[in-house]
Design an enzyme around this catalytic site. Sequence first.
Site, PDB file in Angstrom:
ATOM      1  N   GLU A 170      -4.139  -7.597  -6.785  1.00 27.85           N
ATOM      2  CA  GLU A 170      -4.346  -7.979  -8.197  1.00 27.85           C
ATOM      3  C   GLU A 170      -5.478  -8.983  -8.376  1.00 27.85           C
ATOM      4  O   GLU A 170      -5.299 -10.057  -8.951  1.00 27.85           O
ATOM      5  CB  GLU A 170      -3.026  -8.486  -8.788  1.00 27.85           C
ATOM      6  CG  GLU A 170      -1.936  -7.422  -8.710  1.00 27.85           C
ATOM      7  CD  GLU A 170      -0.560  -7.892  -9.194  1.00 27.85           C
ATOM      8  OE1 GLU A 170      -0.424  -9.052  -9.599  1.00 27.85           O
ATOM      9  OE2 GLU A 170       0.378  -7.077  -9.149  1.00 27.85           O
ATOM     10  N   ASN A 212      -5.215  -3.604  -3.809  1.00 25.34           N
ATOM     11  CA  ASN A 212      -4.131  -3.036  -4.621  1.00 25.34           C
ATOM     12  C   ASN A 212      -4.151  -3.682  -6.004  1.00 25.34           C
ATOM     13  O   ASN A 212      -4.382  -4.891  -6.112  1.00 25.34           O
ATOM     14  CB  ASN A 212      -2.812  -3.370  -3.898  1.00 25.34           C
ATOM     15  CG  ASN A 212      -1.595  -2.666  -4.446  1.00 25.34           C
ATOM     16  OD1 ASN A 212      -1.600  -1.437  -4.570  1.00 25.34           O
ATOM     17  ND2 ASN A 212      -0.545  -3.412  -4.764  1.00 25.34           N
ATOM     18  N   HIS A 248       2.533   1.272 -12.658  1.00 27.93           N
ATOM     19  CA  HIS A 248       3.686   0.868 -13.473  1.00 27.93           C
ATOM     20  C   HIS A 248       3.466   1.442 -14.872  1.00 27.93           C
ATOM     21  O   HIS A 248       2.815   0.837 -15.713  1.00 27.93           O
ATOM     22  CB  HIS A 248       3.794  -0.661 -13.517  1.00 27.93           C
ATOM     23  CG  HIS A 248       4.108  -1.261 -12.188  1.00 27.93           C
ATOM     24  ND1 HIS A 248       5.309  -1.028 -11.531  1.00 27.93           N
ATOM     25  CD2 HIS A 248       3.394  -2.073 -11.366  1.00 27.93           C
ATOM     26  CE1 HIS A 248       5.301  -1.685 -10.376  1.00 27.93           C
ATOM     27  NE2 HIS A 248       4.155  -2.312 -10.247  1.00 27.93           N
ATOM     28  N   GLU A 276       3.243   1.589  -6.358  1.00 26.23           N
ATOM     29  CA  GLU A 276       4.385   0.921  -6.995  1.00 26.23           C
ATOM     30  C   GLU A 276       4.883   1.722  -8.200  1.00 26.23           C
ATOM     31  O   GLU A 276       5.193   1.166  -9.257  1.00 26.23           O
ATOM     32  CB  GLU A 276       4.003  -0.503  -7.433  1.00 26.23           C
ATOM     33  CG  GLU A 276       3.439  -1.357  -6.307  1.00 26.23           C
ATOM     34  CD  GLU A 276       3.202  -2.821  -6.691  1.00 26.23           C
ATOM     35  OE1 GLU A 276       3.645  -3.258  -7.774  1.00 26.23           O
ATOM     36  OE2 GLU A 276       2.558  -3.530  -5.892  1.00 26.23           O
ATOM     37  N   ASP A 278       6.581   3.393 -11.160  1.00 27.14           N
ATOM     38  CA  ASP A 278       7.770   3.495 -12.010  1.00 27.14           C
ATOM     39  C   ASP A 278       7.318   3.880 -13.411  1.00 27.14           C
ATOM     40  O   ASP A 278       6.120   3.867 -13.707  1.00 27.14           O
ATOM     41  CB  ASP A 278       8.679   2.256 -11.963  1.00 27.14           C
ATOM     42  CG  ASP A 278       7.965   0.941 -12.160  1.00 27.14           C
ATOM     43  OD1 ASP A 278       6.909   0.913 -12.828  1.00 27.14           O
ATOM     44  OD2 ASP A 278       8.471  -0.086 -11.665  1.00 27.14           O
TER      45      ASP A 278
HETATM   46  O1  G2I Z   1       6.295  -7.288 -10.699  1.00 25.28           O
HETATM   47  C1  G2I Z   1       6.393  -6.043 -10.084  1.00 25.28           C
HETATM   48  C2  G2I Z   1       5.398  -5.920  -8.957  1.00 25.28           C
HETATM   49  C3  G2I Z   1       3.975  -5.916  -9.502  1.00 25.28           C
HETATM   50  N1  G2I Z   1       3.022  -5.740  -8.436  1.00 25.28           N
HETATM   51  C4  G2I Z   1       3.124  -6.629  -7.304  1.00 25.28           C
HETATM   52  C5  G2I Z   1       4.554  -6.695  -6.789  1.00 25.28           C
HETATM   53  O2  G2I Z   1       4.653  -7.653  -5.759  1.00 25.28           O
HETATM   54  C6  G2I Z   1       5.521  -7.009  -7.890  1.00 25.28           C
HETATM   55  O3  G2I Z   1       6.843  -7.113  -7.310  1.00 25.28           O
HETATM   56  C7  G2I Z   1       7.729  -7.983  -7.911  1.00 25.28           C
HETATM   57  C8  G2I Z   1       9.057  -7.957  -7.185  1.00 25.28           C
HETATM   58  O4  G2I Z   1       9.595  -6.662  -7.252  1.00 25.28           O
HETATM   59  C9  G2I Z   1      10.016  -8.932  -7.880  1.00 25.28           C
HETATM   60  O5  G2I Z   1      11.223  -9.028  -7.141  1.00 25.28           O
HETATM   61  O6  G2I Z   1       7.201  -9.288  -7.895  1.00 25.28           O
HETATM   62  C10 G2I Z   1       8.002 -10.168  -8.662  1.00 25.28           C
HETATM   63  C11 G2I Z   1       7.338 -11.529  -8.793  1.00 25.28           C
HETATM   64  O7  G2I Z   1       5.983 -11.486  -8.861  1.00 25.28           O
HETATM   65  C12 G2I Z   1       9.379 -10.298  -7.999  1.00 25.28           C
HETATM   66  O8  G2I Z   1      10.222 -11.102  -8.780  1.00 25.28           O
HETATM   67  C13 G2I Z   1      10.588 -12.329  -8.220  1.00 25.28           C
HETATM   68  C14 G2I Z   1      11.236 -13.149  -9.314  1.00 25.28           C
HETATM   69  O9  G2I Z   1      10.303 -13.305 -10.377  1.00 25.28           O
HETATM   70  C15 G2I Z   1      11.593 -14.487  -8.779  1.00 25.28           C
HETATM   71  O10 G2I Z   1      12.273 -15.235  -9.765  1.00 25.28           O
HETATM   72  C16 G2I Z   1      12.450 -14.333  -7.522  1.00 25.28           C
HETATM   73  O11 G2I Z   1      12.652 -15.595  -6.912  1.00 25.28           O
HETATM   74  O12 G2I Z   1      11.470 -12.189  -7.136  1.00 25.28           O
HETATM   75  C17 G2I Z   1      11.733 -13.423  -6.521  1.00 25.28           C
HETATM   76  C18 G2I Z   1      12.529 -13.184  -5.241  1.00 25.28           C
HETATM   77  O13 G2I Z   1      13.743 -12.535  -5.524  1.00 25.28           O
END
Ligand code: G2I
Length: 366
Positions: A170, A212, A248, A276, A278
């Site tokens: 990003e 990515n 997404h 990714e 969805d």
């Molecule tokens: O946001 C969807 C994806 C967009 N592209 C990059 C990916 O890395 C991103 O993944 C998501 C995860 O699936 C989430 O699980 O990234 C989020 C944060 O940038 C992740 O969320 C975070 C929560 O916001 C936090 O509060 C939490 O502590 O997950 C953390 C771990 O569970």
Amino acid sequence: MQFPTSRLPRPGRARRAARSLAVAAATALAVTALLPTGQAGAAGTSLRSLAQARGIYFGASLAQSDLNNPSLTAVAGREFGMLTPANEMKWDTTEPGPGSFNFAPGDRIASYAKANGMRLRGHTLVWHNQLPSWVRGLPADQLRAAMRRHITAEAGHYKGQVYAWDVVNEAFNEDGSFRTDDPFHNALGDGYVADALRTARAADPNAKLYLNDYNIEGLNAKSDAMYRLVKSLKSQGVPIDGVGFQAHFVVGQVPASLKANLQRFTALGVDVAVTELDDRIQLPANSAALARQADDYAGVVRTCLAVPRCVGITQWDVGDPDSWIPGTFPGYGAATMFDNGYRPKPAYTASAAALAAGAHHLAPTD
Ligand code: G2I
């Protein structure tokens, strides 16, 4: 009487095409017939095996806590041949304090993948988000050293275990300029991307190195910026193997230019992957929306199969219950191929059928 081999009737092009269409249609029917019973994955019809037969992979992401959910892992292990850790290889987990590394959560995901015969996509080495605050405050020379140490340690730790790394995630704003709130770009300038890629190559020479991003799936200002960057990196001999298109999507809004866009990247000499996927729906999801979503998923599969260097597709999360969408986009959800009970949705059936009906794909195989 036997025909001499040279005189065997040779099916013409049209006949061959008709025959392979018939085979594909029969396979698609078989897939469809199996699915409403909830027996997805039976008799070799899993996404992973169908994808593998076409020379691509089908993957998913999951988080450490998901490994305690048997309904989720039953689907993940059966359906997906590639795994991306949702959070466990991000900087805030792997190096929470300067030089203090923690690979235990990522290792758990890697072991699960290995135990289930899945490959791994490493996600991610350099990203402005989920970045510990100590990194943000560093002056340029120390930030450069910290970035190199981080990449070297993490890609070195997983050397030989990772098919591909999202080296930089990003990097861009929506208008195609470099991201404004990015400490790496702010301190080090555009060259941080090449520096990160070279460091990753040295740490794990066999991993495919990717950039990515999201909202780069269609032809637009942001994908133009990624295109110019990849072109410039290639012309300088910087190691770059692929571009990841997060994908997404919102239901009914998959960009019509997806295929043309992927093709212009592969023409630069890099692989492309959907990393990714969805497809979110405004809740409650009715059957018309689920049918549109099925078309969207199948369209992505067909597009990847139509682009020779599209190496595979990864869905983000495994099923609707573990999807990040409702938490981030209130009122939206139902974005994956598996419903609240981890049963296959129309999007699953359509993806499987598109894989079954597809032509063989001449790309690196699973
Ligand atoms: O946001 C969807 C994806 C967009 N592209 C990059 C990916 O890395 C991103 O993944 C998501 C995860 O699936 C989430 O699980 O990234 C989020 C944060 O940038 C992740 O969320 C975070 C929560 O916001 C936090 O509060 C939490 O502590 O997950 C953390 C771990 O569970």
